[in-house]
Scaffold this active site. Sequence first.
Site, short mmCIF file in Angstrom:
data_model
loop_
_atom_site.label_atom_id
_atom_site.label_comp_id
_atom_site.label_asym_id
_atom_site.label_seq_id
_atom_site.Cartn_x
_atom_site.Cartn_y
_atom_site.Cartn_z
N ARG A 243 13.61 7.48 -2.49
CA ARG A 243 12.56 6.29 -2.64
C ARG A 243 12.24 6.15 -4.18
O ARG A 243 12.16 7.16 -4.79
CB ARG A 243 11.27 6.46 -2.04
CG ARG A 243 11.64 6.45 -0.60
CD ARG A 243 10.05 6.45 0.03
NE ARG A 243 9.58 5.17 0.27
CZ ARG A 243 9.71 4.40 1.30
NH1 ARG A 243 10.56 4.93 2.34
NH2 ARG A 243 9.10 3.36 1.40
N LYS B 67 3.78 -0.49 2.23
CA LYS B 67 3.43 -1.45 2.51
C LYS B 67 2.26 -1.89 3.33
O LYS B 67 1.24 -2.76 3.12
CB LYS B 67 4.54 -2.24 3.44
CG LYS B 67 5.70 -2.90 2.87
CD LYS B 67 6.52 -3.89 3.78
CE LYS B 67 7.57 -2.97 4.53
NZ LYS B 67 8.37 -3.59 5.18
N GLU C 132 11.89 -4.59 7.23
CA GLU C 132 11.20 -4.94 8.40
C GLU C 132 10.24 -5.96 7.87
O GLU C 132 9.51 -5.89 7.06
CB GLU C 132 10.29 -3.71 8.87
CG GLU C 132 9.53 -4.23 10.04
CD GLU C 132 8.63 -3.16 10.47
OE1 GLU C 132 8.85 -1.97 10.16
OE2 GLU C 132 7.95 -3.40 11.56
P1 ATP Z 1 7.08 1.09 3.83
O1 ATP Z 1 7.13 2.54 4.27
O2 ATP Z 1 6.35 0.70 2.60
O3 ATP Z 1 6.60 0.20 5.08
P2 ATP Z 1 9.91 0.57 4.77
O4 ATP Z 1 10.85 1.53 4.32
O5 ATP Z 1 9.46 0.73 6.08
O6 ATP Z 1 8.55 0.53 3.79
P3 ATP Z 1 11.38 -1.43 5.06
O7 ATP Z 1 11.30 -2.79 5.29
O8 ATP Z 1 11.75 -0.79 6.49
O9 ATP Z 1 10.08 -0.73 4.32
O10 ATP Z 1 12.56 -1.32 4.03
C1 ATP Z 1 13.65 -2.00 3.93
C2 ATP Z 1 14.74 -1.01 3.17
O11 ATP Z 1 14.07 -0.83 1.90
C3 ATP Z 1 14.83 0.28 3.70
O12 ATP Z 1 16.46 0.56 3.76
C4 ATP Z 1 14.17 1.10 3.11
O13 ATP Z 1 14.84 2.37 3.06
C5 ATP Z 1 14.22 0.61 1.38
N1 ATP Z 1 13.12 0.84 0.70
C6 ATP Z 1 11.71 0.73 1.23
N2 ATP Z 1 10.72 1.23 0.16
C7 ATP Z 1 11.59 1.84 -0.69
C8 ATP Z 1 11.42 2.33 -1.95
N3 ATP Z 1 10.52 2.75 -2.35
N4 ATP Z 1 12.66 2.81 -2.42
C9 ATP Z 1 14.00 2.36 -2.27
N5 ATP Z 1 14.08 2.01 -1.07
C10 ATP Z 1 13.05 1.59 -0.40
MG MG Z 2 10.41 0.62 7.86
#
Ligand code: ATP
Ligand code: MG
Length: 566
Positions: free
Chosen positions: A265, A275, A37
């Site tokens: 994660r 984020k 995102e």
């Molecule tokens: P946040 O919760 O920090 O906003 P998010 O998961 O919403 O992170 P996205 O931009 O939606 O962030 O993530 C893109 C991809 O990266 C998704 O498939 C997510 O599962 C993966 N991802 C995000 N954070 C991690 C992490 N700490 N470890 C492994 N994969 C991750």
């Molecule tokens: Mg997300």
Amino acid sequence: MTTSENKTPTNFIRQIIDADLEAGKNAGRVHTRFPPEPNGYLHIGHAKSIVLNFGIAQDYPGGQCNLRFDDTNPHKENIEFVESIQQDVRWLGFDWEDRLFYSSDYFQQLYDFAVELIKADKAYVCDLNAEQMRDYRGTLKEPGRPSPYRDRSVEENLELFARMKAGEFADGERVLRAKIDMASPNMNMRDPTLYRIRHGVVHHQTGEDWCLYPMYDFTHPISDALEGVTHSLCTLEFEDHRPLYDWVLNNITIPCHPQQIEFSRLNLEFTVMSKRKLTQLVAEGHVEGWDDPRMPSIAGLRRRGYTAASIRDFCHRIGVTKSDNKVEMGVLENCIREDLDKNAPRRLAVMHPLKLVLENYPEGKSEELEAANHPKDESMGSRTIRFTREIYIDQADFRESANKKYKRLVSGGEVRLRNAYVIKCEEVIKNNQGEIVELRCSYDPETLGKNPEGRKVRGVVHWVSAEYGVKAEVRLYDRLFSKANPDQVEEGGVFTDSLNPDSLRTLTDCYIEPALAKAAPGERFQFEREGYFCLDRQDASAERPVFNRIVTLRDSWAKIEQQGKT
Ligand code: ATP
Ligand code: MG
């Protein structure tokens, strides 16, 4: 499991793919996607997902991985993030070729699929407000109650949904919900929202075309299916959403049904990864920006001096499983250390200069000495360093007196200058406050590249010519937080309470050997006996070069240093 950078270790997801291929599923295709995102910069957790998804595409014949922006939340997203994400994925060494997509590319198709659900009486327009909706939803222990709007006719739903799209209703006035099961033990299945109204935001891709935005749980499976994704890999918090992912695809007319597989994660000690929190660190000025070298963002790690190879290596070492854990910062640090130990040229730099005058070395004379760029790798060549009568050594490398364990310079003692001569300390000059300001020494001209006759000199210290050395600023970075788990907050506190006040120490009066003054931004070196450093991105107005400390030398070295101090 192998840890070598080129060979990717297997994991349970690759095993599922192997089995699928064996069984002839998906006509032998392997297609993944990385779906960020664009509401922030990528961090090291995302790197885990990137290395997993793009790595699979690389390793399976004909494999493909898409980059898809999951951009259904326009008020938090922007083009700066869209651009930084592309830059970071490329820098990590991956290529989506011509498959860069946006969920917003599918807004019309998504809308049409929603209409299909309404026509099949599997979705309805609901007028409950957010609070009422929560109330009707029930709890983990109690089933939900059906919304009073659940039994609207298909015709009424179609008409209301069209009017929602046309902008006739205010934000929050109405939503579109799936009609699934208000008594489901899985809360995600209790008539989840599929669409909400958002006026007054300009979407970075679709502008003001839409005031109706689809929810993640509706958008994601359809985007995957439209792109022909075979394996949709996501983190564990989506495990409970999988039934909804499948429900959506099972209830619309779409020929592809990707398989969602969840993994844990990445969590790293001494930092935060959400984020929201990283955004807060930037917004509140706790760090310089998203690329502050203390940030766990890819941009921060890059500026700090991490190589893409070391981050990929790290992702391979931590592996991919379903169990949640926190990885020690040392694992990441070791990856860059190993890379730089092999690949970083050696240089001399003095952090806390102490002037040293060689009284028997002629004034005005200077010698060009040959210094190897790497102790174990001759192919890295050598450079010349200038030896002069006045030099700097580090304050920590001299003591007036010390016991035999101290392998550096003491009053009346001898030490070797790295790549140069053996010197002897003849006199210590102090100022009025009794602080040591200069050492008067002699050098032994017979000791260039050979040991002195009849005596053993054990210590070696680094130095820089006072005449030819260049002044530099050095930034010593430490962990951003002083607690291993900053997400655990004391009652009444906030996560920023545990920020490490010493995460950045700036040394402004360092001396570096002249070869370092010609370094390019981002170039990495080992400063002998000090650690690994890289030239910061250069600000044209900067008075002197700025070096970031990437990581300290090996722990075993730290131990030796420690012993030296006792
Ligand atoms: P946040 O919760 O920090 O906003 P998010 O998961 O919403 O992170 P996205 O931009 O939606 O962030 O993530 C893109 C991809 O990266 C998704 O498939 C997510 O599962 C993966 N991802 C995000 N954070 C991690 C992490 N700490 N470890 C492994 N994969 C991750
Ligand atoms: Mg997300």
